[in-house]
Write a protein that holds these residues in place. Structure first.
Motif, PDB file in Angstrom:
ATOM      1  N   PHE A 305      39.688  56.187  47.354  1.00  0.00           N
ATOM      2  CA  PHE A 305      39.840  54.546  46.918  1.00  0.00           C
ATOM      3  C   PHE A 305      38.567  54.063  46.507  1.00  0.00           C
ATOM      4  CE2 PHE A 305      40.408  50.323  48.413  1.00  0.00           C
ATOM      5  CZ  PHE A 305      41.462  50.021  47.778  1.00  0.00           C
ATOM      6  N   GLY A 306      37.362  54.461  47.067  1.00  0.00           N
ATOM      7  CA  GLY A 306      36.136  53.930  46.388  1.00  0.00           C
ATOM      8  C   GLY A 306      35.798  54.354  44.981  1.00  0.00           C
ATOM      9  N   ALA A 307      36.221  55.340  44.696  1.00  0.00           N
ATOM     10  CA  ALA A 307      36.101  55.808  43.202  1.00  0.00           C
ATOM     11  C   ALA A 307      37.268  55.121  42.442  1.00  0.00           C
ATOM     12  CB  ALA A 307      36.562  57.341  42.993  1.00  0.00           C
ATOM     13  N   ILE A 342      27.377  49.570  39.854  1.00  0.00           N
ATOM     14  CA  ILE A 342      27.829  49.631  41.378  1.00  0.00           C
ATOM     15  C   ILE A 342      27.540  50.623  42.072  1.00  0.00           C
ATOM     16  CG2 ILE A 342      30.190  50.208  40.152  1.00  0.00           C
ATOM     17  CD1 ILE A 342      31.653  49.161  42.410  1.00  0.00           C
ATOM     18  N   GLU A 343      27.230  50.635  43.279  1.00  0.00           N
ATOM     19  CA  GLU A 343      27.014  51.948  44.017  1.00  0.00           C
ATOM     20  C   GLU A 343      27.514  51.349  45.540  1.00  0.00           C
ATOM     21  OE1 GLU A 343      23.472  55.078  45.684  1.00  0.00           O
ATOM     22  OE2 GLU A 343      23.252  53.661  44.042  1.00  0.00           O
ATOM     23  N   LEU A 344      28.972  51.741  45.760  1.00  0.00           N
ATOM     24  CA  LEU A 344      29.141  51.289  47.196  1.00  0.00           C
ATOM     25  C   LEU A 344      28.455  52.253  48.395  1.00  0.00           C
ATOM     26  CD1 LEU A 344      33.040  51.488  46.467  1.00  0.00           C
ATOM     27  CD2 LEU A 344      31.372  49.379  46.475  1.00  0.00           C
ATOM     28  N   GLY A 345      28.180  51.381  49.362  1.00  0.00           N
ATOM     29  CA  GLY A 345      27.526  51.838  50.621  1.00  0.00           C
ATOM     30  C   GLY A 345      28.499  52.578  51.498  1.00  0.00           C
ATOM     31  N   PRO A 346      28.145  53.207  52.411  1.00  0.00           N
ATOM     32  CA  PRO A 346      29.176  53.912  53.364  1.00  0.00           C
ATOM     33  C   PRO A 346      29.885  52.798  54.030  1.00  0.00           C
ATOM     34  CG  PRO A 346      26.828  54.137  54.189  1.00  0.00           C
ATOM     35  CD  PRO A 346      26.893  53.618  52.694  1.00  0.00           C
ATOM     36  N   ILE A 347      31.048  53.057  54.580  1.00  0.00           N
ATOM     37  CA  ILE A 347      32.015  52.129  55.419  1.00  0.00           C
ATOM     38  C   ILE A 347      31.320  51.843  56.674  1.00  0.00           C
ATOM     39  CG2 ILE A 347      34.150  52.741  54.034  1.00  0.00           C
ATOM     40  CD1 ILE A 347      34.796  54.561  56.334  1.00  0.00           C
ATOM     41  N   ARG A 348      31.538  50.626  57.172  1.00  0.00           N
ATOM     42  CA  ARG A 348      31.313  50.279  58.549  1.00  0.00           C
ATOM     43  C   ARG A 348      32.412  49.810  59.204  1.00  0.00           C
ATOM     44  NH1 ARG A 348      25.561  47.023  57.385  1.00  0.00           N
ATOM     45  NH2 ARG A 348      24.527  48.875  56.214  1.00  0.00           N
ATOM     46  N   GLY A 349      32.252  50.125  60.508  1.00  0.00           N
ATOM     47  CA  GLY A 349      33.292  49.319  61.364  1.00  0.00           C
ATOM     48  C   GLY A 349      34.089  50.541  62.268  1.00  0.00           C
ATOM     49  N   GLY A 350      35.315  50.271  62.945  1.00  0.00           N
ATOM     50  CA  GLY A 350      35.665  51.018  63.820  1.00  0.00           C
ATOM     51  C   GLY A 350      36.323  50.337  64.913  1.00  0.00           C
ATOM     52  N   GLY A 351      37.555  50.560  65.181  1.00  0.00           N
ATOM     53  CA  GLY A 351      38.363  49.886  66.368  1.00  0.00           C
ATOM     54  C   GLY A 351      39.638  49.552  65.967  1.00  0.00           C
ATOM     55  N   GLY A 352      40.272  48.598  66.359  1.00  0.00           N
ATOM     56  CA  GLY A 352      41.669  48.041  66.061  1.00  0.00           C
ATOM     57  C   GLY A 352      41.886  47.599  64.444  1.00  0.00           C
ATOM     58  N   THR A 353      43.103  47.231  64.164  1.00  0.00           N
ATOM     59  CA  THR A 353      43.188  46.633  62.750  1.00  0.00           C
ATOM     60  C   THR A 353      43.790  45.249  62.806  1.00  0.00           C
ATOM     61  OG1 THR A 353      43.678  48.939  61.985  1.00  0.00           O
ATOM     62  CG2 THR A 353      44.295  47.044  60.763  1.00  0.00           C
ATOM     63  N   SER A 354      43.324  44.433  62.237  1.00  0.00           N
ATOM     64  CA  SER A 354      43.639  43.116  61.690  1.00  0.00           C
ATOM     65  C   SER A 354      43.495  42.781  60.602  1.00  0.00           C
ATOM     66  CB  SER A 354      43.230  42.054  62.883  1.00  0.00           C
ATOM     67  OG  SER A 354      43.811  40.714  62.509  1.00  0.00           O
ATOM     68  N   PHE A 355      44.501  42.125  59.797  1.00  0.00           N
ATOM     69  CA  PHE A 355      44.443  41.732  58.421  1.00  0.00           C
ATOM     70  C   PHE A 355      44.196  40.205  58.359  1.00  0.00           C
ATOM     71  CE2 PHE A 355      48.139  44.837  58.473  1.00  0.00           C
ATOM     72  CZ  PHE A 355      47.275  46.029  58.467  1.00  0.00           C
ATOM     73  N   VAL A 356      43.724  39.525  59.465  1.00  0.00           N
ATOM     74  CA  VAL A 356      43.618  38.066  59.232  1.00  0.00           C
ATOM     75  C   VAL A 356      42.310  37.851  58.608  1.00  0.00           C
ATOM     76  CG1 VAL A 356      43.464  36.048  60.492  1.00  0.00           C
ATOM     77  CG2 VAL A 356      45.262  37.543  61.066  1.00  0.00           C
ATOM     78  N   ALA A 357      41.036  38.498  59.221  1.00  0.00           N
ATOM     79  CA  ALA A 357      39.764  38.210  59.041  1.00  0.00           C
ATOM     80  C   ALA A 357      39.316  38.196  57.496  1.00  0.00           C
ATOM     81  CB  ALA A 357      38.743  39.021  59.598  1.00  0.00           C
ATOM     82  N   PRO A 358      39.714  38.993  56.541  1.00  0.00           N
ATOM     83  CA  PRO A 358      39.258  38.986  55.206  1.00  0.00           C
ATOM     84  C   PRO A 358      39.870  37.505  54.550  1.00  0.00           C
ATOM     85  CG  PRO A 358      39.832  41.434  55.719  1.00  0.00           C
ATOM     86  CD  PRO A 358      40.382  40.518  56.856  1.00  0.00           C
ATOM     87  N   PHE A 359      41.213  37.479  54.846  1.00  0.00           N
ATOM     88  CA  PHE A 359      41.873  36.286  54.126  1.00  0.00           C
ATOM     89  C   PHE A 359      40.992  34.772  54.692  1.00  0.00           C
ATOM     90  CE2 PHE A 359      44.950  39.621  53.732  1.00  0.00           C
ATOM     91  CZ  PHE A 359      45.216  39.464  52.688  1.00  0.00           C
ATOM     92  N   ALA A 360      40.763  34.827  55.862  1.00  0.00           N
ATOM     93  CA  ALA A 360      40.227  33.809  56.728  1.00  0.00           C
ATOM     94  C   ALA A 360      38.716  33.593  55.914  1.00  0.00           C
ATOM     95  CB  ALA A 360      39.988  33.716  58.169  1.00  0.00           C
ATOM     96  N   TRP A 361      37.865  34.699  55.840  1.00  0.00           N
ATOM     97  CA  TRP A 361      36.565  34.574  55.231  1.00  0.00           C
ATOM     98  C   TRP A 361      36.599  34.289  53.885  1.00  0.00           C
ATOM     99  CZ3 TRP A 361      34.098  37.237  51.210  1.00  0.00           C
ATOM    100  CH2 TRP A 361      32.836  37.205  51.263  1.00  0.00           C
ATOM    101  N   LEU A 362      37.635  34.542  52.978  1.00  0.00           N
ATOM    102  CA  LEU A 362      37.741  33.897  51.681  1.00  0.00           C
ATOM    103  C   LEU A 362      37.705  32.657  51.710  1.00  0.00           C
ATOM    104  CD1 LEU A 362      39.705  36.945  49.908  1.00  0.00           C
ATOM    105  CD2 LEU A 362      37.312  36.587  49.612  1.00  0.00           C
ATOM    106  N   GLU A 363      38.777  32.106  52.300  1.00  0.00           N
ATOM    107  CA  GLU A 363      38.951  30.511  52.560  1.00  0.00           C
ATOM    108  C   GLU A 363      37.579  29.907  52.907  1.00  0.00           C
ATOM    109  OE1 GLU A 363      42.133  27.699  54.443  1.00  0.00           O
ATOM    110  OE2 GLU A 363      42.245  29.796  54.576  1.00  0.00           O
ATOM    111  N   GLU A 364      36.931  30.528  53.680  1.00  0.00           N
ATOM    112  CA  GLU A 364      35.760  29.681  54.308  1.00  0.00           C
ATOM    113  C   GLU A 364      34.721  29.628  53.297  1.00  0.00           C
ATOM    114  OE1 GLU A 364      34.787  32.121  57.687  1.00  0.00           O
ATOM    115  OE2 GLU A 364      36.387  31.129  59.135  1.00  0.00           O
ATOM    116  N   GLN A 365      34.648  30.798  52.472  1.00  0.00           N
ATOM    117  CA  GLN A 365      33.443  30.873  51.679  1.00  0.00           C
ATOM    118  C   GLN A 365      33.803  30.270  50.196  1.00  0.00           C
ATOM    119  OE1 GLN A 365      30.617  32.314  52.116  1.00  0.00           O
ATOM    120  NE2 GLN A 365      31.358  32.549  54.266  1.00  0.00           N
TER     121      GLN A 365
END
Length: 415
Positions: A305-307, A342-365
């Motif tokens: 997916f990164g590629a 472009i040089e993508l860094g390694p992924i970060r995170g781990g735990g559960g899943t919620s799709f709310v945060a990215p959409f909320a962050w875009l709106e806040e920004q």
């Protein structure tokens, strides 16, 4: 031995018509060089020494097992995957179907509750992930010269390394430890080989087996002898497959607003006295890719997916590219400007899943992207209201096993 196999195949036609009808499409080939069985969509190879160790019921189960490989498309879905691990993944996927049909498999058949209901591709990704997490063996010092002795086993299972490797990644016992002639020892059970026909013949074979599977399922259903899980398998195997990469690129390019305009002349032709429209590029705005880092999306899929993210950024040249890592909350945001390397860094995170945060962050920004692509297993909480921009859900689970999202387009990602 061929007569015995033919007899058990006839028994399957009477008792399990789905398996029996499909088995008639395979030509029996005696092959002492294989360990158990192999199948390639045209022929079914068998080791007579191994078949001799099976009871009639076990042989019947093995025949049903082997025919499920081409019925599922395993003989042409492998791609560039490791053949041994692919064999194991395919066996984990189909063995429960054989057992649920009331058939018997030999001792040692690959069964694991973690893989129930998963496709061979999903299981392969899990096996690969688990293999990459295993500690790598430390390099050993070269052995010191020792007096010449007769090779023998010390009871630890470590031989002299000169024996042939076990197929399909299975480590079997050394026949020499049992005493007697190793050639007389009964072959140990291991996954049969899922072989591939040449690339040019694979598409025609795939189409033939899709039709055959549907016909066999219909015939078995009319006789009331088609279990529900086999019916679901046929529906999944005969569903048209789509290249997710082409869908991703099509989705991204559909959001461009480039067009020809007469407002500015095409300078390539002005010296010729021709006034032609020039490409008026209003430019693609911001592009957003979200990576589900909950742990249910495996490294190999993330890498592929990164590629594709990099390929879209290079070809589409959006104003800004946001790559967001998120589980239940945002763990990392990377931003790249147009023209920037472009040089993508390694992924970060781990735990559960919620799709709310990215959409909320875009709106806040105050970011209003041209589109958003979300790589996920589709198991999480969705935003209460759909966004105003196009969304593509790149699902790592088969589409027929997920609930339709409340908004956006879905494509199945299988690496």
């Amino acid at each position: 031995m061929r007569d015995r196999i033919s007899k058990q195949r006839s028994q399957l036609i009477l008792s399990q018509p789905f398996f029996g009808a499909l088995l008639m499409r395979l030509q029996l080939v005696e092959d002492p060089s294989c360990k158990t069985f192999w199948v390639d969509g045209v022929s079914l190879g068998y080791n007579p020494a191994y078949v001799a160790t099976l009871s009639d019921l076990e042989l019947r189960g093995c025949l049903a097992h082997e025919v499920l490989h081409p019925a599922n498309g395993h003989c042409w879905r492998r791609g560039v995957r490791d053949p041994g691990r692919w064999n194991q993944a395919c066996d984990y996927a189909i063995n429960p179907l054989v057992l649920n049909a009331g058939l018997q498999l030999p001792a040692g058949a690959l069964i694991d509750g973690r893989f129930l209901g998963k496709s061979a591709e999903e299981i392969y990704a899990m096996l690969r992930q688990e293999g990459s997490e295993q500690p790598q063996p430390q390099p050993q010092q070269p052995p010191q010269p020792a007096p010449q002795l007769q090779p023998q086993q010390d009871g630890s299972g470590q031989g002299d390394g000169s024996g042939p490797p076990q197929p399909d990644g299975q480590d079997g016992p050394d026949d020499s430890s049992a005493g007697g002639d190793p050639s007389q020892a009964s072959p140990e059970f291991s996954p049969g080989e899922v072989r591939q026909q040449p690339q040019a013949a694979q598409q025609a074979l795939a189409n033939e087996w899709k039709v055959a599977a549907m016909q066999a399922a219909k015939a078995a259903q009319m006789r009331g002898k088609l279990p529900g899980d086999l019916s679901a398998m046929v529906a999944s195997a005969t569903r048209a497959s789509v290249d997710w990469r082409s869908v991703l690129h099509r989705f991204a390019f559909e959001q461009t607003r480039s067009d020809y305009s007469w407002a500015m002349p095409n300078r390539r032709y002005t010296h010729m006295g021709l006034y032609l429209p020039a490409l008026h590029d209003q430019s693609v705005g911001d592009a957003v890719f979200v990576r589900d880092t909950s742990g249910s999306v495996f490294d190999e899929t993330q890498a592929q997916f990164g590629a594709e993210i990099e390929a879209v950024f290079t070809s589409l040249q959006p104003r800004r590219l946001f790559v967001v890592d998120c589980d239940t909350r945002i763990a990392q945001v990377q931003c790249f400007e147009r023209g920037e390397a472009i040089e993508l860094g390694p992924i970060r995170g781990g735990g559960g899943t919620s799709f709310v945060a990215p959409f909320a962050w875009l709106e806040e920004q105050g970011v209003h992207p041209a589109f958003l692509v979300y790589l996920t297993d589709m198991d999480g909480k969705f935003p209460a209201a759909p966004p105003s921009y196009p969304t593509l859900w790149a699902s790592t689970r088969p589409i027929d096993r997920i609930a339709a999202p409340p908004f956006g387009e879905v494509v199945e990602v299988m690496v």
